[in-house]
Design an enzyme around this catalytic site. Sequence first.
Site, PDB file in Angstrom:
ATOM      1  N   TYR A 142     -48.531  26.969 -16.243  1.00  0.00           N
ATOM      2  CA  TYR A 142     -48.048  26.394 -14.987  1.00  0.00           C
ATOM      3  C   TYR A 142     -46.704  27.001 -14.580  1.00  0.00           C
ATOM      4  O   TYR A 142     -46.328  26.969 -13.415  1.00  0.00           O
ATOM      5  CB  TYR A 142     -47.874  24.880 -15.118  1.00  0.00           C
ATOM      6  CG  TYR A 142     -49.133  24.060 -14.899  1.00  0.00           C
ATOM      7  CD1 TYR A 142     -50.262  24.279 -15.668  1.00  0.00           C
ATOM      8  CD2 TYR A 142     -49.171  23.069 -13.927  1.00  0.00           C
ATOM      9  CE1 TYR A 142     -51.404  23.521 -15.475  1.00  0.00           C
ATOM     10  CE2 TYR A 142     -50.310  22.302 -13.733  1.00  0.00           C
ATOM     11  CZ  TYR A 142     -51.418  22.538 -14.503  1.00  0.00           C
ATOM     12  OH  TYR A 142     -52.546  21.780 -14.307  1.00  0.00           O
TER      13      TYR A 142
ATOM     14  N   ASP B  17     -54.371  19.007 -18.901  1.00  0.00           N
ATOM     15  CA  ASP B  17     -54.788  18.678 -17.531  1.00  0.00           C
ATOM     16  C   ASP B  17     -56.305  18.509 -17.485  1.00  0.00           C
ATOM     17  O   ASP B  17     -56.823  17.518 -16.961  1.00  0.00           O
ATOM     18  CB  ASP B  17     -54.338  19.795 -16.582  1.00  0.00           C
ATOM     19  CG  ASP B  17     -54.787  19.545 -15.155  1.00  0.00           C
ATOM     20  OD1 ASP B  17     -54.623  18.412 -14.685  1.00  0.00           O
ATOM     21  OD2 ASP B  17     -55.315  20.484 -14.526  1.00  0.00           O
TER      22      ASP B  17
ATOM     23  N   ASP C 223     -62.549  24.299 -26.568  1.00  0.00           N
ATOM     24  CA  ASP C 223     -63.943  24.253 -26.092  1.00  0.00           C
ATOM     25  C   ASP C 223     -64.741  23.229 -26.896  1.00  0.00           C
ATOM     26  O   ASP C 223     -65.512  22.438 -26.352  1.00  0.00           O
ATOM     27  CB  ASP C 223     -64.596  25.649 -26.106  1.00  0.00           C
ATOM     28  CG  ASP C 223     -64.393  26.414 -27.396  1.00  0.00           C
ATOM     29  OD1 ASP C 223     -63.618  25.950 -28.268  1.00  0.00           O
ATOM     30  OD2 ASP C 223     -65.018  27.483 -27.559  1.00  0.00           O
TER      31      ASP C 223
ATOM     32  N   ASP D 288     -58.821  14.715 -17.380  1.00  0.00           N
ATOM     33  CA  ASP D 288     -59.814  14.358 -16.355  1.00  0.00           C
ATOM     34  C   ASP D 288     -61.144  14.034 -17.028  1.00  0.00           C
ATOM     35  O   ASP D 288     -61.831  13.068 -16.663  1.00  0.00           O
ATOM     36  CB  ASP D 288     -60.021  15.509 -15.353  1.00  0.00           C
ATOM     37  CG  ASP D 288     -59.131  15.383 -14.123  1.00  0.00           C
ATOM     38  OD1 ASP D 288     -58.019  14.822 -14.256  1.00  0.00           O
ATOM     39  OD2 ASP D 288     -59.541  15.845 -13.041  1.00  0.00           O
TER      40      ASP D 288
ATOM     41  N   LYS E 257     -56.498  27.046 -28.492  1.00  0.00           N
ATOM     42  CA  LYS E 257     -57.511  28.108 -28.439  1.00  0.00           C
ATOM     43  C   LYS E 257     -56.971  29.265 -29.289  1.00  0.00           C
ATOM     44  O   LYS E 257     -56.783  30.392 -28.816  1.00  0.00           O
ATOM     45  CB  LYS E 257     -57.753  28.517 -26.966  1.00  0.00           C
ATOM     46  CG  LYS E 257     -58.887  29.496 -26.749  1.00  0.00           C
ATOM     47  CD  LYS E 257     -60.278  28.910 -26.940  1.00  0.00           C
ATOM     48  CE  LYS E 257     -61.335  29.992 -26.844  1.00  0.00           C
ATOM     49  NZ  LYS E 257     -62.688  29.504 -27.195  1.00  0.00           N
TER      50      LYS E 257
END
Length: 364
Positions: free
Chosen positions: A142, A249, A225, A253, A193
Amino acid sequence: MGNYKIMVLAGDGIGPEVTAEGVRALEAIGKKFGHTFEFQEDLVGGIAIDTFGTSLKPETLDAAKQSDAVLWGAVGGPKWDDPRATDRPERGLLAFRAGLGLWANIRPVKVDEALIDNTTIKPETLRGVDIIVIRELTGGVYFGKPQGPSTTADGKRAAVDSMYYTEDEVARVAHLGFQLARKRKGKVTHVDKANVLASSRLWREVVTEVRPEYADVEFENVLVDAMAMHLIRRPATFDVIITENLFGDILTDEASMLAGSLGMLPSASLGALRPDGTGLGMYEPIHGSAPDIAGKGIANPIGMLRCTALLLRYSLGLETEAQALEAAVTKAIDDGMRTADITKPGEQALSTREMAEAILDRLG
Ligand code: IPM
Ligand code: MG
């Protein structure tokens, strides 16, 4: 009996509708427990671009620094979505988080027993889900440089974002995660990751170095993942999840679907904490500006009211008040009070205001 300064930044879309209920909740808590709240409002996001020509005025940030806590509605909408625009509502949000140094975003995900049939996931998978995701909020892709459009040697369009982290940015998230887990179920899951990304390998190295200080806490590394899969397959096995900005983020969700609706979940963004564990924070429901339902008065105020409870807890140190508000939310849900996003066929949907009133009536 405290007197507190609260900055109210309602923003765009359904932001103003839900934020108004957050303010009413604080007033109700103040009345019941003898506190006074002084509210200072300002514009941020798209409406600030339209009004002042910038998504975040420096004076807004300065005023927020002088407050005890910030209630934030939501920013963004199709009107400000032009990819070539130089300012965007979301830029104001990121500048605000960075400007206040709010590096820890705490997102609790708890399944309300009364809503367990409202989701697309089987009830037996959801029973007992009680997760806190700590999302790093002021670093990573970001904010990393270089960032922006570029061109290839032969003149083709290209663009770059950089996932950059320093060890200190990682270590403070790790410490917070382990400390929080100690007060809960005692387990930390670090998501990265590391099989591909150098920044993830740094995270894994630093989290592993911090870990021995908290030998009593159970710990695991999970690849992002795989985590996307585990979160809907065995969500009740997680306690505290720590992860970098973008992964957090996305995963939150996904996690919100465990609770039945994005409209149910709050978040707290914190930076430097005082010795008693409280500090200036910003409280924002995770649902966003929801332009499709803006202005209709049907948005679920629960995310915002739970934000208000987190504000009482983490910025003002008012644990009893926070619990009273959270209990009122649970009671309203148990009593069958529903907004449109959480009704089942045949159930009556309350408006934003009616739902908030139903909750505040149950404050006792
Ligand atoms: C969130 C939102 C924001 C983010 C957007 C609006 C910039 O999705 O708070 O989760 O990506 O951080
Ligand atoms: Mg998001």
